[in-house]
Design an enzyme around this catalytic site. Structure first.
Site, PDB file in Angstrom:
ATOM      1  N   THR A 128       0.904  -0.808  -0.575  1.00 47.17           N
ATOM      2  CA  THR A 128      -0.006  -0.035   0.540  1.00 47.17           C
ATOM      3  C   THR A 128       1.098   1.555  -0.193  1.00 47.17           C
ATOM      4  O   THR A 128       1.863   1.253  -0.100  1.00 47.17           O
ATOM      5  CB  THR A 128      -0.737   0.189   0.871  1.00 47.17           C
ATOM      6  OG1 THR A 128      -1.701  -0.574   1.522  1.00 47.17           O
ATOM      7  CG2 THR A 128      -2.142   1.106   1.409  1.00 47.17           C
ATOM      8  N   GLY A 144     -10.145  -3.601   2.061  1.00 48.64           N
ATOM      9  CA  GLY A 144      -9.042  -3.227   3.292  1.00 48.64           C
ATOM     10  C   GLY A 144      -9.177  -2.598   3.874  1.00 48.64           C
ATOM     11  O   GLY A 144     -10.486  -1.524   4.864  1.00 48.64           O
ATOM     12  N   ASP A 145      -8.188  -2.353   5.181  1.00 44.79           N
ATOM     13  CA  ASP A 145      -8.158  -1.050   6.183  1.00 44.79           C
ATOM     14  C   ASP A 145      -8.133   0.744   5.400  1.00 44.79           C
ATOM     15  O   ASP A 145      -8.466   1.683   6.193  1.00 44.79           O
ATOM     16  CB  ASP A 145      -6.966  -0.584   7.150  1.00 44.79           C
ATOM     17  CG  ASP A 145      -5.814  -1.018   6.528  1.00 44.79           C
ATOM     18  OD1 ASP A 145      -5.267  -1.361   5.770  1.00 44.79           O
ATOM     19  OD2 ASP A 145      -5.059  -0.109   7.073  1.00 44.79           O
ATOM     20  N   GLY A 160      -0.825  -2.546   6.557  1.00 45.07           N
ATOM     21  CA  GLY A 160       0.209  -3.958   7.060  1.00 45.07           C
ATOM     22  C   GLY A 160      -1.258  -4.543   6.849  1.00 45.07           C
ATOM     23  O   GLY A 160      -2.034  -4.745   5.409  1.00 45.07           O
ATOM     24  N   GLY A 175      -4.793  -5.345   6.705  1.00 45.52           N
ATOM     25  CA  GLY A 175      -5.636  -4.713   6.985  1.00 45.52           C
ATOM     26  C   GLY A 175      -6.727  -5.494   8.316  1.00 45.52           C
ATOM     27  O   GLY A 175      -7.049  -4.291   8.525  1.00 45.52           O
TER      28      GLY A 175
END
Ligand code: ASP
Length: 309
Positions: A175, A205-206, A227, A229
């Protein structure tokens, strides 16, 4: 006119990034891409531009670099498609925009910015986000633009082994993100990702979750995460750091340390983040082997790093 410090930090993902698996030529490519992104954002800040514009410019630069897992270099999902997530947040107004599961958008961060600036919503997903992109004149690209041989091979391998993989090498997160402080004292954060190789169709994801992978608040800090997520969502990482500063009085460094090296580690959340506060303090913590990262400020700081040491 406030003549306060200006500063920017960027990341291109965290994970098992080791000197032993890197070639000198590849390292130079990564370093040049990180420096170009830093410069793209910093030049805007120097000209008096906003932190929102600066983080968007830095992330666009990273999205256009094929080796990072965002935009052009986005990984394949389990259907062999690209589904990208992105978010941006303005620390001055607490306005935010995000998109998830978008295909064909050249620079998902610009679409997230358009959602923030030109819609009454915070998050748009999939086909609806793409329809909005077309209406806003956001550039799109055919599927072939997002094809990279390396990503295709990683997907084929993950498919054969029937596993979901975090970016192209095992435990490597690709990311991209940026955080910045502008001359008016305003903070902003942006994050963009292709997610995880062979992820399920529809998985988010996050990165586009405000408060998890992306958050900015002038009173505390601006954060962009990379990282695993699912664990970053469950830990509400970015907002947790802001809360530790706001409610518990921790410094940026203390809050980052608590979340990245203690709370995340306890639940097995591998990864890292970039953080900046209203004074221009910068933290680049990660609990993995490495993280592509860089920062630059008006005191003459200009750092690009990849490994732990
Ligand atoms: N956090 C991203 C996600 O889970 C992955 C990454 O950082 O590379 O979608």
């Amino acid at each position: 006119m406030n003549t306060q410090k200006i500063a920017i930090a960027i990341h291109g993902g965290a994970g098992t990034i080791l000197r032993s698996t890197m070639t000198p030529a590849l390292q130079v490519q990564y370093e040049q891409a990180l420096q170009a992104a830093l410069d793209a954002g910093y030049t805007l800040l120097q000209a008096g531009g906003t932190s929102v514009d600066a983080v968007a410019a830095a992330v666009v630069s990273l999205e256009n670099f094929p080796l990072f897992n965002a935009g052009k270099g986005a990984v394949f999902n389990n259907l062999g498609k690209h589904e990208m997530d992105a978010a941006i947040m303005d620390g001055k107004t607490l306005e935010a925009g995000a998109v998830c599961g978008v295909a064909n958008t050249k620079n998902p961060v610009l679409l997230a910015k358009a959602v923030m600036e030109h819609s009454e919503h915070v998050v748009l997903c999939g086909a609806g986000a793409e329809q909005f992109a077309a209406a806003q004149g956001i550039s799109s690209e055919p599927d072939e633009y997002f094809y990279t041989k390396q990503r295709y091979q990683q997907w084929q391998q993950a498919l054969a082994e029937d596993r979901v993989q975090l970016d192209h090498t095992e435990k490597k997160f690709g990311t991209v993100g940026a955080v910045a402080l502008d001359a008016a004292g305003n903070l902003a954060a942006a994050t963009s990702t292709g997610g995880m190789t062979n992820k399920k169709y529809g998985r988010m994801g996050d990165s586009p979750v405000i408060g998890a992978g992306t958050y900015a608040n002038n009173h505390t800090c601006a954060i962009s995460c990379t990282g695993h997520g699912e664990l970053f969502i469950r830990s509400v990482v970015a907002y947790d750091i802001s809360c530790l500063m706001e409610y518990a009085g921790l410094s940026l460094a203390e809050a980052c340390d608590k979340v990245v090296h203690d709370k995340l580690v306890k639940i097995g959340g591998e990864g890292g983040l970039i953080a900046i506060d209203k004074l221009g303090n910068i933290e680049l913590p990660f609990n993995s082997e490495g993280m592509y990262r860089g920062c630059k400020n008006s005191d003459g700081l200009n750092v690009i790093s990849i490994y732990k040491d």
